[in-house]
Each structure stands twice: as structure tokens, then as C-alpha cells.
Design an enzyme around this catalytic site. Structure first.
Site, PDB file in Angstrom:
ATOM      1  N   CYS A  86       0.989  -1.281   0.003  1.00  0.00           N
ATOM      2  CA  CYS A  86       0.038   0.189   0.354  1.00  0.00           C
ATOM      3  C   CYS A  86       1.194   1.544   0.364  1.00  0.00           C
ATOM      4  O   CYS A  86       0.581   2.190  -0.716  1.00  0.00           O
ATOM      5  CB  CYS A  86      -1.113   0.094   1.144  1.00  0.00           C
ATOM      6  SG  CYS A  86      -1.702   1.396   1.660  1.00  0.00           S
ATOM      7  N   CYS A  89       0.811   3.976   5.085  1.00  0.00           N
ATOM      8  CA  CYS A  89       1.786   3.960   5.514  1.00  0.00           C
ATOM      9  C   CYS A  89       3.513   3.851   5.341  1.00  0.00           C
ATOM     10  O   CYS A  89       3.421   2.747   4.265  1.00  0.00           O
ATOM     11  CB  CYS A  89       1.569   3.333   7.059  1.00  0.00           C
ATOM     12  SG  CYS A  89      -0.009   3.392   7.243  1.00  0.00           S
ATOM     13  N   GLN A 292      -9.407  18.345   9.687  1.00  0.00           N
ATOM     14  CA  GLN A 292      -8.204  17.028  10.058  1.00  0.00           C
ATOM     15  C   GLN A 292      -8.809  16.675  10.175  1.00  0.00           C
ATOM     16  O   GLN A 292      -9.918  15.853  10.435  1.00  0.00           O
ATOM     17  CB  GLN A 292      -7.724  18.475  11.026  1.00  0.00           C
ATOM     18  CG  GLN A 292      -7.462  19.613  11.194  1.00  0.00           C
ATOM     19  CD  GLN A 292      -5.533  19.766  10.705  1.00  0.00           C
ATOM     20  OE1 GLN A 292      -5.268  18.699  10.596  1.00  0.00           O
ATOM     21  NE2 GLN A 292      -5.376  20.328  10.202  1.00  0.00           N
ATOM     22  N   TYR A 321      -3.697  31.764   6.711  1.00  0.00           N
ATOM     23  CA  TYR A 321      -3.489  29.792   6.317  1.00  0.00           C
ATOM     24  C   TYR A 321      -4.807  29.268   6.406  1.00  0.00           C
ATOM     25  O   TYR A 321      -4.610  27.928   7.211  1.00  0.00           O
ATOM     26  CB  TYR A 321      -2.826  29.669   5.833  1.00  0.00           C
ATOM     27  CG  TYR A 321      -1.614  29.914   4.977  1.00  0.00           C
ATOM     28  CD1 TYR A 321      -1.378  29.847   3.704  1.00  0.00           C
ATOM     29  CD2 TYR A 321      -0.563  30.832   6.074  1.00  0.00           C
ATOM     30  CE1 TYR A 321      -0.510  30.379   3.295  1.00  0.00           C
ATOM     31  CE2 TYR A 321       0.327  31.568   5.161  1.00  0.00           C
ATOM     32  CZ  TYR A 321       0.568  30.584   3.749  1.00  0.00           C
ATOM     33  OH  TYR A 321       2.068  32.160   3.169  1.00  0.00           O
ATOM     34  N   ASP A 392      -0.569  28.950   9.310  1.00  0.00           N
ATOM     35  CA  ASP A 392      -0.238  27.554   9.126  1.00  0.00           C
ATOM     36  C   ASP A 392      -0.336  27.372   7.551  1.00  0.00           C
ATOM     37  O   ASP A 392      -1.576  26.252   6.850  1.00  0.00           O
ATOM     38  CB  ASP A 392      -1.900  26.809   9.873  1.00  0.00           C
ATOM     39  CG  ASP A 392      -1.933  25.680   9.557  1.00  0.00           C
ATOM     40  OD1 ASP A 392      -0.836  24.341   9.585  1.00  0.00           O
ATOM     41  OD2 ASP A 392      -3.499  25.051  10.208  1.00  0.00           O
ATOM     42  N   CYS A 419       3.328  21.541   8.787  1.00  0.00           N
ATOM     43  CA  CYS A 419       3.590  20.191   8.948  1.00  0.00           C
ATOM     44  C   CYS A 419       4.823  19.813   7.513  1.00  0.00           C
ATOM     45  O   CYS A 419       4.555  18.273   7.106  1.00  0.00           O
ATOM     46  CB  CYS A 419       2.394  19.936   7.710  1.00  0.00           C
ATOM     47  SG  CYS A 419       2.229  20.573   5.613  1.00  0.00           S
TER      48      CYS A 419
END
Ligand code: SAH
Length: 464
Positions: A86, A89, A292, A321, A392, A419
Site C-alpha cells: 500500500c 504508512c 483535519q 491560511y 498554518d 506540516c
């Protein structure tokens, strides 16, 4: 025969024995051969193993881990049976403690190497007690199996081949079950899957959104055209089999594109919105709203941002943002006034609706536009003088002109939610040179078992 790479000490298909010394940004292992770095997915620093070289570039190469000779005590068996196929992860092969340590290191390295900042306190990453089944949204492509039945799953790494999936361990269990139920119902009524090769068929994606607070579930069926055969039966069956369903939506995406959603959305049954609450603030979530994906950790992150903003009720705050106004509304509970700016008009419409929903419309203003254009206008033309600016930005970080404007405006505090540690570090460097001191950084694990990190940094104005 392929030409030799004269820069590399190893060639494609060579087998080499290596020791992993470090992690890449993506959580892969880094081994060095005479100083030449080889990036190898699933290698953990400290381990030794056999690696097959799969690609060489001038300054680095890639390898595949074939055998582990000395295993790290932090290595664990991935819980997900399709972990490697996949690719959603990247860190399931290590303990969660190791994952958090890796994420901390990633932030510390960026702040030091890119930001050139040596003494910033970086707190341990705040992880989840149970780092599984946290995602409130599933977006699953639909295809046809060899036997003609429907499949719904994920794209195999680096391909567009859909692998049928029964369960995704970072999804809410209810989302997983809903995907299976909808797939089976659609299969029973013979709804054809969309085929991107010939641009034919009906069902493109199944999207499931979950509002944890009130246990509400939204199903969005994304179709190629307006037509949805057996619509009534589909609705009836979904309602019968999913007890917490509150809304069934159709979104139409007629384009040849990888973008999931199209422009047209209609409610097939139930409500247009589901609701979720973070702290004291309730958010209305529509089929296409940004929200989120990990509400538990979002609360942790926003509380940290609020703590760093250190509001007493007198402050004017800018939230750049701002998306659907999540952080703005969190701050508005403690500020005199909050101004939010965001480039996506639909997000601002949601932000305004959310302000009303929480009776905060008198203390917030939301404007559509580029932060780097709107904020200078607020400051120079309207005379808005913020005490605190919260940003952000997306992964690419803040526009440089916005950083310059912030230095001009000179608020007491800047709270930077990010992020991407690399662009954060780049921007903190500019702000440090412009008269700010980075006080502390708090990483928060919003995306356990994946390579993504989120963090919030506090900067204070150094007064001359
Ligand atoms: N603060 C929000 C969203 C952050 S995501 C939350 O926590 O939910 C970053 C947001 O920046 C996105 O909504 C994106 O649409 C917006 N964006 C991107 N470029 C922008 C720009 N130049 N000016 C204003 N907003 C922008």
C-alpha cells in the site's frame, strides 16, 4: 548492457552488505558505501543487512532490503497485512516509541541544518495513546476484479492498480465497515465501477466521513455522470445496514483526472453536513470541506497553539491560511478579535458558517485571498495592528513577502503551525534574522504510523 555509473561505488543489481546509519525524511534507512549514501526502505539505523542496489544516481542510490542480519530491537512485525504493497504508512515496521523518536530527530535536524538555529528547545513529540484507527475520513477508489465483481481499496505503490482492501488499520473501524458495506451493496445491484482507461462506468470513489462527537456518518458516492442506477435501492440498503448513517451524498466528477471530487454535489438522503467538536468548538463538515483527519490530536495541536498565543482577551489576532476557520475559532474564544485569511472560497464560506454555529461571528472576520496580499492590505490600508499572528501554511511554507510583512508589522508573538519541518526551518531563519527569537517547538503526531509530522513553534519579538 547498461552503462556503468562512474560516480557510484556500486552498480544496479549489485548485492551489498550494509549497516544502516540514519533515516531519510521518509523513514527509510540510509547506508553508506565509501561515503556514497544508499536509501533503503524499511532499514532501521543500527541494523545490518543485505541490500540489492536498484538504482544509482550521481550522489546517491536506492536499494531493496533483502535480508536482515542484525535486527534492531525496535523492529516489529507490521500489523497491517498489506503494509508494503500500500505505501500509505511508512513506519509500521518499528515500535511507536521509535517512530516518535524518528519524528523528533527529523524536526531537530531541520531546525539545526536548514534553520541554523542551535539552541531551540524541541519538546518530545506528543504521540497518541493508541496510535491506530484515528482517521475520520476514508477515500477509496473503486474498480472491477477479474471475476467482474467490484473491488475497493488503495492504489498499489507507484501504480494505478487498485488492490481490494478489507481493512485499513489507521481508519476508524466504522469507516472500514462502511466501505465494505457500500461496495457489497453496489456490487449486488450491478453498479459498474469507473474505468479510468476508457473513461467509462459509474462509481469512481467511495468516501466516508465520520463525526466522532455525535457518532454521525456521511457516505459520498463519487460518480462519473449524473446517473446512479438503482439509487433508491442503494439508499435503502445503506440505511438498513449502517445504523449511524446520517447523510448520503452523490458527487459528480465527469473529468479525466486524479482529483477525487467533481464540482457538483447533491444530497441523496439525510443531511448536507455532519458535525464534529474539537474542544468547545463545533464544526459543520460537508462532503468537500477540508477538515483535519485526526480529531484527537488536532485538539492537542490547537490547544498548544492557543497556549503559545497567550491570549488574555485583549488581543487582535491574525490567522493566516485559516482553512475552514478551525484555529481562528479556537483563538476567538480568548481574543478580542480574530482575522482569518484563506485562498479557497468554499473554505471561507465554511469558516463563516462555523463562526455563526459557535456564536463567534462578532469576534471574527474571514476574507478570501492570498495571505501575502490580504495581510499587507489589512495593515497598511485598514490599520489593523495584530498582537499575535498565527500561520498554518501548506507544505511549501509561507510566501517570503508574507514573512517580510510580518517583520514589518512586528506583532509580539508569532505562532507557526507546520506540516513540513524543512520549510518551517527556512521560514524561522528569516523571522529570526528579522528580530524574532524561536522560544520553543512542540511536535504533535497527527499521523501515526506514517512519515508525516506536524508541529507548532512559538516566536517572540526581541525588543531592541
Ligand atoms: N489552519 C487550517 C488549514 C491549514 S492547511 C486548519 O488547521 O484546518 C493550509 C491552508 O492554506 C489550506 O486551506 C490552503 O487552501 C491555504 N492556502 C494555500 N495557499 C494560500 C495563500 N497563498 N494564502 C492563503 N491561504 C492559502
Amino acid at each position: 548492457m547498461k552503462k556503468r555509473n562512474k560516480y557510484a561505488p556500486v552498480q544496479k543489481n549489485d548485492m551489498v552488505e550494509v549497516t544502516f546509519e540514519d533515516f531519510t525524511h521518509d523513514g527509510a534507512g540510509v547506508a553508506k558505501i565509501n561515503g556514497y549514501p544508499l536509501f533503503v526502505p524499511y532499514g532501521i539505523p543500527g541494523e545490518t543487512g543485505k541490500v540489492k542496489v536498484v538504482k544509482t544516481k550521481k550522489n546517491y542510490g536506492f536499494g531493496r532490503l533483502m535480508e536482515i542480519k542484525e535486527e534492531s530491537p525496535e523492529r516489529i512485525e507490521p500489523l497491517c497485512p498489506i503494509y508494503k504493497q500500500c505505501g500509505g504508512c511508512q513506519l509500521q515496521h518499528m515500535t511507536y516509541e521509535k517512530e516518535l523518536q524518528f519524528k523528533h530527530q527529523l524536526v531537530a535536524d531541520a531546525i539545526k541544518k536548514i534553520g541554523g538555529l542551535d539552541d531551540v528547545p524541541i519538546h518530545p513529540v506528543i504521540g497518541m495513546e493508541d496510535p491506530w484507527r484515528y482517521r475520520n475520513k476514508a477515500q477509496v477508489p473503486v474498480g472491477t476484479k477479474e471475476d467482474g465483481r467490484l473491488k475497493a481499496g488503495f492504489y498499489q505503490q507507484r501504480t494505478h492498480r487498485i488492490i481490494d482492501m478489507e481493512s485499513c488499520l489507521i481508519q476508524e473501524k466504522g469507516n472500514d465497515d462502511a466501505v465494505q458495506i457500500v461496495k457489497n451493496i453496489a456490487d449486488k445491484y450491478g453498479i459498474p465501477a469507473y474505468d479510468e482507461k476508457n473513461h467509462r462506468g459509474v462509481l469512481r470513489h467511495i468516501v466516508v466521513r465520520f463525526g466522532k462527537k455525535k457518532d454521525e456518518l456521511m457516505i459520498v458516492l463519487i460518480t462519473k455522470g449524473k446517473e446512479l442506477p438503482h439509487r433508491k435501492k442503494l439508499i435503502e440498503n445503506i440505511r438498513k445496514q449502517i445504523p449511524n448513517i446520517t447523510s448520503i451524498i452523490q458527487n459528480i466528477n465527469p473529468k479525466k483526472t486524479n482529483v477525487i471530487f467533481g464540482e457538483e454535489t447533491r444530497v441523496l438522503w439525510g443531511e448536507e453536513y455532519i458535525y464534529d467538536t474539537i474542544g468547545n468548538i463545533t464544526f459543520a463538515i460537508s462532503a468537500r470541506s477540508f477538515y483535519q483527519v485526526n480529531p484527537t490530536q488536532t485538539k492537542v495541536l490547537y490547544e498548544k497553539a492557543l497556549e503559545y498565543a497567550a491570549l488574555t482577551g485583549k488581543e487582535i489576532v491574525i490567522d493566516a491560511y485559516c482553512g475552514i476557520g478551525t484555529i481562528s475559532l479556537f483563538l476567538a474564544q480568548k481574543a478580542k478579535h480574530v482575522y482569518g485569511v484563506e485562498i479557497v472560497p468554499e473554505a471561507i464560506a465554511d469558516a463563516k458558517r462555523n463562526a455563526k454555529l459557535n456564536h463567534l461571528e462578532d469576534v471574527v472576520d474571514f476574507v478570501v485571498g492570498e495571505a501575502e496580499k490580504i495581510i499587507p492590505w489589512w495593515y497598511h490600508v485598514l490599520g489593523i495592528q495584530p498582537d499575535v499572528i498565527v500561520v498554518d501554511p501548506p507544505r511549501k511554507g509561507c510566501a517570503e513577502t508574507l514573512l517580510e510583512t510580518m517583520i514589518d508589522i512586528a506583532p509580539k508573538r508569532i505562532v507557526y503551525v507546520s506540516c513540513n519541518p524543512s520549510t518551517l526551518a527556512r521560514d524561522l531563519k528569516i523571522l529570526s534574522e528579522g528580530g524574532y527569537e524561536v522560544k520553543e517547538i512542540q511536535p504533535v503526531d497527527m499521523f501515526p504510523r506514517t512519515k508525516h509530522v506536524e508541529l507548532v513553534a512559538l516566536m517572540s519579538r526581541v525588543d531592541e
